[in-house]
Write a protein that holds these residues in place. Structure first.
Motif, PDB file in Angstrom:
ATOM      1  N   ILE A   1       5.322   8.274  12.931  1.00 47.18           N
ATOM      2  CA  ILE A   1       4.300   7.433  12.302  1.00 47.18           C
ATOM      3  C   ILE A   1       3.445   8.211  11.297  1.00 47.18           C
ATOM      4  O   ILE A   1       2.599   7.627  10.623  1.00 47.18           O
ATOM      5  N   SER A   2       3.703   9.515  11.176  1.00 46.82           N
ATOM      6  CA  SER A   2       2.980  10.296  10.160  1.00 46.82           C
ATOM      7  C   SER A   2       3.618  10.136   8.779  1.00 46.82           C
ATOM      8  O   SER A   2       3.004  10.466   7.762  1.00 46.82           O
ATOM      9  N   ALA A   3       4.855   9.625   8.746  1.00 46.96           N
ATOM     10  CA  ALA A   3       5.576   9.475   7.476  1.00 46.96           C
ATOM     11  C   ALA A   3       4.960   8.369   6.623  1.00 46.96           C
ATOM     12  O   ALA A   3       4.450   7.373   7.143  1.00 46.96           O
ATOM     13  N   ASN A   4       5.025   8.553   5.303  1.00 50.20           N
ATOM     14  CA  ASN A   4       4.579   7.522   4.373  1.00 50.20           C
ATOM     15  C   ASN A   4       5.533   6.331   4.455  1.00 50.20           C
ATOM     16  O   ASN A   4       6.754   6.511   4.485  1.00 50.20           O
ATOM     17  N   VAL A   5       4.997   5.118   4.496  1.00 49.48           N
ATOM     18  CA  VAL A   5       5.842   3.930   4.682  1.00 49.48           C
ATOM     19  C   VAL A   5       6.850   3.755   3.549  1.00 49.48           C
ATOM     20  O   VAL A   5       7.945   3.230   3.762  1.00 49.48           O
ATOM     21  N   HIS A   6       6.498   4.207   2.337  1.00 51.82           N
ATOM     22  CA  HIS A   6       7.424   4.050   1.207  1.00 51.82           C
ATOM     23  C   HIS A   6       8.552   5.081   1.237  1.00 51.82           C
ATOM     24  O   HIS A   6       9.592   4.872   0.623  1.00 51.82           O
ATOM     25  N   ALA A   7       8.323   6.177   1.965  1.00 51.78           N
ATOM     26  CA  ALA A   7       9.344   7.222   2.047  1.00 51.78           C
ATOM     27  C   ALA A   7      10.283   7.019   3.238  1.00 51.78           C
ATOM     28  O   ALA A   7      11.243   7.769   3.401  1.00 51.78           O
ATOM     29  N   MET A   8      10.001   6.011   4.044  1.00 53.15           N
ATOM     30  CA  MET A   8      10.812   5.784   5.240  1.00 53.15           C
ATOM     31  C   MET A   8      12.195   5.254   4.893  1.00 53.15           C
ATOM     32  O   MET A   8      12.366   4.512   3.924  1.00 53.15           O
ATOM     33  N   SER A   9      13.177   5.605   5.728  1.00 53.34           N
ATOM     34  CA  SER A   9      14.521   5.034   5.613  1.00 53.34           C
ATOM     35  C   SER A   9      14.479   3.578   6.057  1.00 53.34           C
ATOM     36  O   SER A   9      13.477   3.120   6.636  1.00 53.34           O
ATOM     37  N   LYS A  10      15.575   2.854   5.823  1.00 54.62           N
ATOM     38  CA  LYS A  10      15.640   1.446   6.243  1.00 54.62           C
ATOM     39  C   LYS A  10      15.442   1.314   7.749  1.00 54.62           C
ATOM     40  O   LYS A  10      14.711   0.434   8.224  1.00 54.62           O
ATOM     41  N   GLY A  11      16.080   2.212   8.497  1.00 52.18           N
ATOM     42  CA  GLY A  11      15.938   2.161   9.952  1.00 52.18           C
ATOM     43  C   GLY A  11      14.520   2.427  10.410  1.00 52.18           C
ATOM     44  O   GLY A  11      14.016   1.777  11.334  1.00 52.18           O
TER      45      GLY A  11
ATOM     46  N   GLY B   1       0.812  -1.218   0.000  1.00 50.59           N
ATOM     47  CA  GLY B   1       0.000   0.000   0.000  1.00 50.59           C
ATOM     48  C   GLY B   1       0.840   1.260   0.000  1.00 50.59           C
ATOM     49  O   GLY B   1       2.060   1.235  -0.135  1.00 50.59           O
ATOM     50  N   ASN B   2       0.158   2.383   0.166  1.00 50.63           N
ATOM     51  CA  ASN B   2       0.820   3.689   0.128  1.00 50.63           C
ATOM     52  C   ASN B   2       0.275   4.543   1.262  1.00 50.63           C
ATOM     53  O   ASN B   2      -0.288   5.610   1.062  1.00 50.63           O
ATOM     54  N   THR B   3       0.453   4.029   2.479  1.00 51.67           N
ATOM     55  CA  THR B   3      -0.169   4.642   3.654  1.00 51.67           C
ATOM     56  C   THR B   3       0.876   5.264   4.568  1.00 51.67           C
ATOM     57  O   THR B   3       2.088   5.101   4.390  1.00 51.67           O
ATOM     58  N   SER B   4       0.404   5.952   5.585  1.00 47.59           N
ATOM     59  CA  SER B   4       1.293   6.449   6.636  1.00 47.59           C
ATOM     60  C   SER B   4       1.624   5.302   7.589  1.00 47.59           C
ATOM     61  O   SER B   4       0.955   4.260   7.596  1.00 47.59           O
TER      62      SER B   4
END
Length: 297
Positions: A123-133, A89-92
């Motif tokens: 947790i407001s960040a989009n999961v696809h934009a998150m860093s590996k950590g 998905g493309n969620t937060s």
């Protein structure tokens, strides 16, 4: 029957790749480590536990359920952290965590928020934009917030800095105190030694050793390092017949291997010598594993 039981598990990808005749038993409430170099077969084994792969031979059961045939039912009791995290998905992060709690039918959003704060996770960040950590933290929060009976984790601390890793280890200790059963692969020997009850060592798809960590933490066979003030004392001690594993002549140092029952005798003997220092060299899991791999070559 063991809580998690792996019997003669084999998945042959040819060219010596895969896992071969693996058998393990993990008891309820146990923290069980799984170590080996990359490509040794850790992830393949864990994917069988999750029912993602059908074995060529052998079986995996979790709480008496076949992990392949009853995969959906098994997942009612299990939280999983994969080695490679790719969120759907493309969620937060918040939406993802809430969805996982809803789908599993377990856990608490309040607990997820507490864990997110503890891991300093946005947790407001989009999961696809998150860093590996950040992705790793999100997966950890999801797994721990779900309050499952069993945690299965593939290299769960990958991408975490040392502070976050320490927080994670403390949380696992809390889960262990609650009676949770944990199976985790890792390449960080220090964290395995700190948290695990037993550890299986895998090499080239085969189990080569199963280690009771208590026997390393509380090893009856000790190593002591001592340094003498004079060369005369140094040479005199060497002639006494103690089991010496190493000598550093230039520093007048001797490393003695000795059983707990002989330590008082050694202390009495050393009263007749002039020492700079006398110190126990603690045994560590990493040293033990290095020796195991050396012997297997």
């Amino acid at each position: 029957m063991a809580y998690i039981e792996i019997k003669h598990l084999t998945k042959d990808y040819k060219k010596e790749r895969g896992i071969f005749d693996i058998s393990l038993e993990i008891e309820k409430g146990e923290v069980y480590g799984f170590v080996g170099i990359n490509g040794a077969g850790k992830t393949t084994t864990i994917r069988h536990l999750m029912g993602f792969i059908k074995p060529d031979e052998g079986s995996v059961t979790i709480k008496g359920l076949d992990a392949t045939k009853s995969s959906a039912e098994v997942k009612r009791y299990v939280s999983y952290i994969p080695g490679e995290i790719n969120f759907p998905g493309n969620t937060s992060g918040e939406e993802f965590l809430k969805e996982q709690i809803y789908l599993s039918g377990r856990g608490s959003w309040n607990r997820a928020k507490e864990l997110s704060e503890l891991f300093q996770l946005d947790i407001s960040a989009n999961v696809h934009a998150m860093s590996k950590g950040m992705k790793q933290k999100t997966a950890i929060v999801s797994a721990l917030a779900s309050d499952a009976d069993i945690l299965i984790m593939d290299e769960p601390t990958t991408g975490l800095d040392p502070l976050m890793r320490d927080i994670f280890i403390d949380l696992l200790k809390e889960e262990q105190e609650k009676g949770k059963t944990i199976f985790m692969s890792s390449h960080i020997f220090q964290e395995v030694e700190e948290i695990c009850d037993r550890v299986a060592v895998i090499q080239k798809g085969k189990i080569i050793e199963i280690v009771d960590i208590k026997k390393i933490r509380y090893n009856e066979n000790k190593v002591y390092r001592m340094e003498f003030k004079s060369e005369a004392d140094f040479k005199r001690f060497i002639g006494l017949g103690y089991q010496i594993s190493k000598v550093k002549m230039e520093d007048l140092q001797v490393f003695v291997e000795i059983h707990d029952e002989q330590i008082n005798e050694l202390i009495q003997t050393l009263k007749d010598f002039d020492l700079v220092y006398f110190k126990e060299i603690k045994a560590h899991f990493e040293d033990y594993i290095a020796q195991v791999f050396k012997e297997e070559k």
